[in-house]
Structures are given as C-alpha cells and as structure tokens.
Write a protein that holds these residues in place. Sequence first.
Motif, PDB file in Angstrom:
ATOM      1  N   SER A 224       0.850  -1.292   0.209  1.00  0.00           N
ATOM      2  CA  SER A 224       0.152  -0.039   0.260  1.00  0.00           C
ATOM      3  C   SER A 224       1.264   1.366  -0.074  1.00  0.00           C
ATOM      4  CB  SER A 224      -1.106   0.378   1.524  1.00  0.00           C
ATOM      5  OG  SER A 224      -1.396   1.286   1.869  1.00  0.00           O
ATOM      6  N   SER A 225       0.471   2.223  -1.391  1.00  0.00           N
ATOM      7  CA  SER A 225       1.750   3.283  -1.160  1.00  0.00           C
ATOM      8  C   SER A 225       0.649   4.538  -0.675  1.00  0.00           C
ATOM      9  CB  SER A 225       2.154   3.552  -2.246  1.00  0.00           C
ATOM     10  OG  SER A 225       1.686   3.399  -3.156  1.00  0.00           O
ATOM     11  N   GLN A 226       0.647   5.715  -0.424  1.00  0.00           N
ATOM     12  CA  GLN A 226      -0.005   6.742  -0.044  1.00  0.00           C
ATOM     13  C   GLN A 226       0.989   7.937  -0.437  1.00  0.00           C
ATOM     14  OE1 GLN A 226      -1.939   6.861   3.567  1.00  0.00           O
ATOM     15  NE2 GLN A 226      -3.479   5.479   3.291  1.00  0.00           N
ATOM     16  N   ARG A 227       0.417   9.568  -0.854  1.00  0.00           N
ATOM     17  CA  ARG A 227       1.439  10.258  -1.123  1.00  0.00           C
ATOM     18  C   ARG A 227       1.948  11.305   0.351  1.00  0.00           C
ATOM     19  NH1 ARG A 227       3.231  12.587  -7.139  1.00  0.00           N
ATOM     20  NH2 ARG A 227       4.417  14.600  -5.963  1.00  0.00           N
ATOM     21  N   VAL A 228       2.528  11.427   0.886  1.00  0.00           N
ATOM     22  CA  VAL A 228       2.697  12.776   2.011  1.00  0.00           C
ATOM     23  C   VAL A 228       2.063  13.916   1.506  1.00  0.00           C
ATOM     24  CG1 VAL A 228       3.859  13.575   3.679  1.00  0.00           C
ATOM     25  CG2 VAL A 228       4.025  10.861   3.719  1.00  0.00           C
ATOM     26  N   GLN A 229       1.080  14.174   2.209  1.00  0.00           N
ATOM     27  CA  GLN A 229       0.144  15.599   1.518  1.00  0.00           C
ATOM     28  C   GLN A 229       0.394  16.372   2.766  1.00  0.00           C
ATOM     29  OE1 GLN A 229       0.430  16.893  -0.584  1.00  0.00           O
ATOM     30  NE2 GLN A 229      -0.815  15.015  -2.539  1.00  0.00           N
ATOM     31  N   SER A 230       1.694  17.513   3.426  1.00  0.00           N
ATOM     32  CA  SER A 230       2.276  18.559   4.673  1.00  0.00           C
ATOM     33  C   SER A 230       2.050  17.261   5.350  1.00  0.00           C
ATOM     34  CB  SER A 230      -0.375  18.707   5.271  1.00  0.00           C
ATOM     35  OG  SER A 230       0.065  19.429   5.752  1.00  0.00           O
ATOM     36  N   VAL A 231       2.007  16.617   6.749  1.00  0.00           N
ATOM     37  CA  VAL A 231       2.342  16.286   7.317  1.00  0.00           C
ATOM     38  C   VAL A 231       1.921  14.627   8.131  1.00  0.00           C
ATOM     39  CG1 VAL A 231       3.008  16.025  10.283  1.00  0.00           C
ATOM     40  CG2 VAL A 231       3.082  18.215   9.609  1.00  0.00           C
ATOM     41  N   ASP A 232       2.986  13.868   8.222  1.00  0.00           N
ATOM     42  CA  ASP A 232       3.052  12.552   8.010  1.00  0.00           C
ATOM     43  C   ASP A 232       3.908  11.703   9.098  1.00  0.00           C
ATOM     44  OD1 ASP A 232       0.694  10.701   7.017  1.00  0.00           O
ATOM     45  OD2 ASP A 232       2.193   9.495   6.955  1.00  0.00           O
ATOM     46  N   PHE A 233       2.944  10.845   9.634  1.00  0.00           N
ATOM     47  CA  PHE A 233       4.010  10.145  10.815  1.00  0.00           C
ATOM     48  C   PHE A 233       4.059   9.024  10.814  1.00  0.00           C
ATOM     49  CE2 PHE A 233       0.966  12.535  12.808  1.00  0.00           C
ATOM     50  CZ  PHE A 233       0.634  12.324  13.395  1.00  0.00           C
ATOM     51  N   HIS A 234       4.742   7.867  11.789  1.00  0.00           N
ATOM     52  CA  HIS A 234       4.543   6.391  11.882  1.00  0.00           C
ATOM     53  C   HIS A 234       5.362   6.083  12.789  1.00  0.00           C
ATOM     54  CE1 HIS A 234       3.692   2.735  10.367  1.00  0.00           C
ATOM     55  NE2 HIS A 234       3.281   2.766   9.718  1.00  0.00           N
ATOM     56  N   THR A 235       4.574   4.977  13.433  1.00  0.00           N
ATOM     57  CA  THR A 235       5.958   3.842  14.680  1.00  0.00           C
ATOM     58  C   THR A 235       5.495   2.801  14.172  1.00  0.00           C
ATOM     59  OG1 THR A 235       3.152   4.396  16.069  1.00  0.00           O
ATOM     60  CG2 THR A 235       5.192   5.829  16.451  1.00  0.00           C
ATOM     61  N   ASN A 236       5.000   1.927  15.034  1.00  0.00           N
ATOM     62  CA  ASN A 236       5.399   0.599  14.517  1.00  0.00           C
ATOM     63  C   ASN A 236       4.362  -0.418  14.210  1.00  0.00           C
ATOM     64  OD1 ASN A 236       8.289   1.088  16.762  1.00  0.00           O
ATOM     65  ND2 ASN A 236       8.494   0.858  15.079  1.00  0.00           N
ATOM     66  N   HIS A 237       3.273   0.141  13.447  1.00  0.00           N
ATOM     67  CA  HIS A 237       1.840  -0.676  13.328  1.00  0.00           C
ATOM     68  C   HIS A 237       1.185   0.145  11.552  1.00  0.00           C
ATOM     69  CE1 HIS A 237       0.709   2.556  16.006  1.00  0.00           C
ATOM     70  NE2 HIS A 237      -0.591   2.844  15.024  1.00  0.00           N
ATOM     71  N   TYR A 238       1.009  -0.721  11.504  1.00  0.00           N
ATOM     72  CA  TYR A 238      -0.030  -0.335   9.678  1.00  0.00           C
ATOM     73  C   TYR A 238      -0.726   0.752  10.342  1.00  0.00           C
ATOM     74  CZ  TYR A 238       1.674  -4.560   8.120  1.00  0.00           C
ATOM     75  OH  TYR A 238       2.731  -5.647   7.448  1.00  0.00           O
ATOM     76  N   LEU A 239      -0.632   1.792   9.237  1.00  0.00           N
ATOM     77  CA  LEU A 239      -2.197   2.974   9.405  1.00  0.00           C
ATOM     78  C   LEU A 239      -2.201   2.770   7.882  1.00  0.00           C
ATOM     79  CD1 LEU A 239       0.766   5.200  11.326  1.00  0.00           C
ATOM     80  CD2 LEU A 239      -1.353   4.581  12.148  1.00  0.00           C
ATOM     81  N   HIS A 240      -2.292   2.204   7.224  1.00  0.00           N
ATOM     82  CA  HIS A 240      -3.353   3.016   6.030  1.00  0.00           C
ATOM     83  C   HIS A 240      -4.315   2.030   6.005  1.00  0.00           C
ATOM     84  CE1 HIS A 240       0.677   3.636   3.498  1.00  0.00           C
ATOM     85  NE2 HIS A 240       1.059   4.258   4.428  1.00  0.00           N
TER      86      HIS A 240
END
Length: 304
Positions: A224-240
């Motif tokens: 799964s891929s998404q283009r980052v618009q503005s601000v994004d963040f990630h730790t260690n679990h799925y978010l999409h």
Amino acid sequence: MLKQITASGNNYQCGLALGRTLAKETRQRLNLLKITPQRLARHRSQLTIVHQLCENHYPQYLQELRGMADGAQVDYWLLFFLNCPDLNLGRHGCSSIAINKADQLLLAHNEDNEPYEQKDFCTLAHLTINGHTMHAFYYAGELIGGAFGWNQHGLATTINYVRALEQNPIAMSKYFTARALLDTTDPQQALETIKNIPNASGYHYYLANHEQILSVEHTPTHVSSQRVQSVDFHTNHYLHPDLTQKVPASKHSLTRLRRIQDMLSQNILPLEILFDCQNRPNSCLLYTSPSPRDRTRSRMPSSA
C-alpha cells in the motif's frame, strides 16, 4: 557521537570495511541475539531456500554480506541468519515524521531500540560502491538500509518495523529489499522494487526526494502506498486504511503515535518530538544511560 566510516570499492570490499570496523560488536550482537550454530541448524533448510532467492535477485548483497563476515571474522551463514529477521525474530523499534510543505520537505527518524543495542553497535556509513554513493545507518552485521539512508540521487529512506500477522519466512528477507532501495534513483523506482518481489513480512517506508514523499506499508501479499501531503508520522503498526484493521497495534506503538500527533499539533519541532521521554516506557525515546541524547537517533532534512 556515532562512529563514522567511509569506504569505496565493490560490494565485497565495502562489506569488508564495515565488518572490520565493527568486528567485535558484530560478534557481540550475534551472541546477544542468540544467533547460534544450534539455531542455525534448526533453520538451515529454510535459510537455504531464502539464500537461493537472494542469489537469484540480489547476488551483489550476498557479496556485501560475505565481506562483512570476513571483516568481522564470523561465520557467513550466521550473519545471513541475522539478516533474515523473519526466521530469527529480529526487530527494531523506531518513530518517523515526514513533512511535505511548500517551504519545507523533511524526514525525521529515530532508532530507539532494545536496551542491549548499545551505541557502539552502530555507525554511520558513507559508501561508494561501484561508483554509486550512499550514506546509511549501519547496525553491526546487518545490511545497510534497514534503518535510514540516502544516496547521490537525493533519494532518502526511513524504515519502521511493523508486525504482520501473515508471514512467509521463505520469501525475500526484508533486509535485502531495504538494502536494494539505496540503489534506486527516486521514490517511484524504490516503490517498484518493493512491489517486485514478495517479502517475508512487513515494513513501513518513507521514500523521499526533493519532489515527493511516499508512505509505503507492506505485508507478504500486499503493498500500500500513499503520497504524503503536509504532515505524516509513523511508529510500529499499520496505519493505511487497507491494512490497519488486519493487525492490532501494540500499546507501545499506539502511545508513541498519539504523543507525536499531540506534539505536532503544538508545533513542536520534529527532532524534539523524537527526543521526547513522556509516557515511559512507551515514550518516543527510551534510554538506559544518564542522558537521553546518548541514545541513537537520526534526522534527514532536505529543502523542497
């Protein structure tokens, strides 16, 4: 201050330099992670299948690994086992922030790991391999690329471990895929590299250059891929959305994610967020030394 190493040559020669630089530390990590001949024997048939897959697709990285093994004076197959985290249950903890605005393009990432992962176990590597230059965080004994890095084309990558319920331990080791990204030229080519060969389990990547940032999550069967618009963040679990319902988030990862969101809403700088110690032991920064800034961390900014 992290150690740094500069080397040039072919894959084997640069691997040799890495192995020599952290030879003692490589042997210590193998011991601490229980990468032993006994465990190797139990997984030998699976490792043989994965090794053939790597030989078919990424023989140059196997040469890199052979150089590391020779440089550190350790058994090659033990080091290969270390680089198959889906068989040895290895993982890294980390947090990442991506900003893509008109006046700022930035990736910020920390490597904040298990207590046994000492600062001496890693270095920042500056390598020119067959004329191609890259810079990457290097854990002793592991292929570069599995934490963060950037190359001469302006491609920058960060990687977050994510737990996938579905696993295929005889598919491509994600450490080899992460290494391959440093040899690509832009986020789209990097994305295609991830898609081309199914991986054994899951990762999250930020793939960035001066034009765009992609957020990419994968399991062994889906990318799964998404283009980052503005601000994004990630730790260690799925978010999409197409993956987040499949695997529950751990308390540690979810607490960090909510804390990052809260601090970003207060316009706190990304690097300060990654040093945040609130909510320990579920903080963005874990540490065992007197100073939190003695722990590993990284920041990769670039201007849009």
